[in-house]
Motif scaffolding. Sequence first.
Motif, PDB file in Angstrom:
ATOM      1  N   THR A 160       0.840  -1.200   0.000  1.00 38.08           N
ATOM      2  CA  THR A 160       0.000   0.000   0.000  1.00 38.08           C
ATOM      3  C   THR A 160       0.870   1.244   0.000  1.00 38.08           C
ATOM      4  N   SER A 172       0.827   5.695  -0.094  1.00 42.68           N
ATOM      5  CA  SER A 172       0.056   6.919   0.106  1.00 42.68           C
ATOM      6  C   SER A 172       0.940   8.142  -0.058  1.00 42.68           C
ATOM      7  N   GLY A 174       3.154  -1.890  -5.426  1.00 39.10           N
ATOM      8  CA  GLY A 174       1.938  -1.163  -5.114  1.00 39.10           C
ATOM      9  C   GLY A 174       1.448  -0.427  -6.348  1.00 39.10           C
TER      10      GLY A 174
END
Lengths: 113, 115
Positions: free
Chosen positions: B5, B7, B107
């Motif tokens: 993941t 971000s 990712g």
Amino acid sequence: QQQVKQSPQSLIVQKGGIPIINCAYENTAFDYFPWYQQFPGKGPALLIAIRPDVSEKKEGRFTISFNKSAKQFSLHIMDSQPGDSATYFCAASNGGATNKLIFGTGTLLAVQP
Amino acid sequence: DAGVTQSPTHLIKTRGQHVTLRCSPISGHKSVSWYQQVLGQGPQFIFQYYEKEERGRGNFPDRFSARQFPNYSSELNVNALLLGDSALYLCASSLWDRGLNSPLHFGNGTRLTVT
């Protein structure tokens, strides 16, 4: 020495056809050759990988052919489907101090219905 | 299990600013690598970290730095942003240990736009 050359840049086939994507390398220390599939807006996903001690590997509809003497390897997609339309990258690395992958420039595949 | 993941998913910055991108690896993976993917090209290796130590660095300027935390998550920092830094930044994790090739799992990246 560190480059991986990939061709063609783009490819259009009809549904059911067998697209073939080719890659060539110079560095004989490379010993791991993966292929990745990438859809728009997504990261690359591992499809299949081969090591130089075998000449061919199949996983489902995907086959890698490997020619160690010519320093070339290729991806064949059997019975291609519109859902296979994506960008495909070959890559290479050598086991050692890092897990660094050297990627080819990519092939944009379009499978027409 | 969750994959790698990253971000944020998108980021817009101005030239000269700095940016921090974050990555959480697949559970159990101790190696994290960062790649830069410019539109229309293959990913280019920036860094690899394993057990919180830098294990490899690609051909990128010192404006690029990274670190790995005790929980194996990682940050990529880029200072003094240039227009040419606009790209998709990919994080990948693996079970890699020294001397062994192991599959990289990517990712979906952070799309950085520098204006």
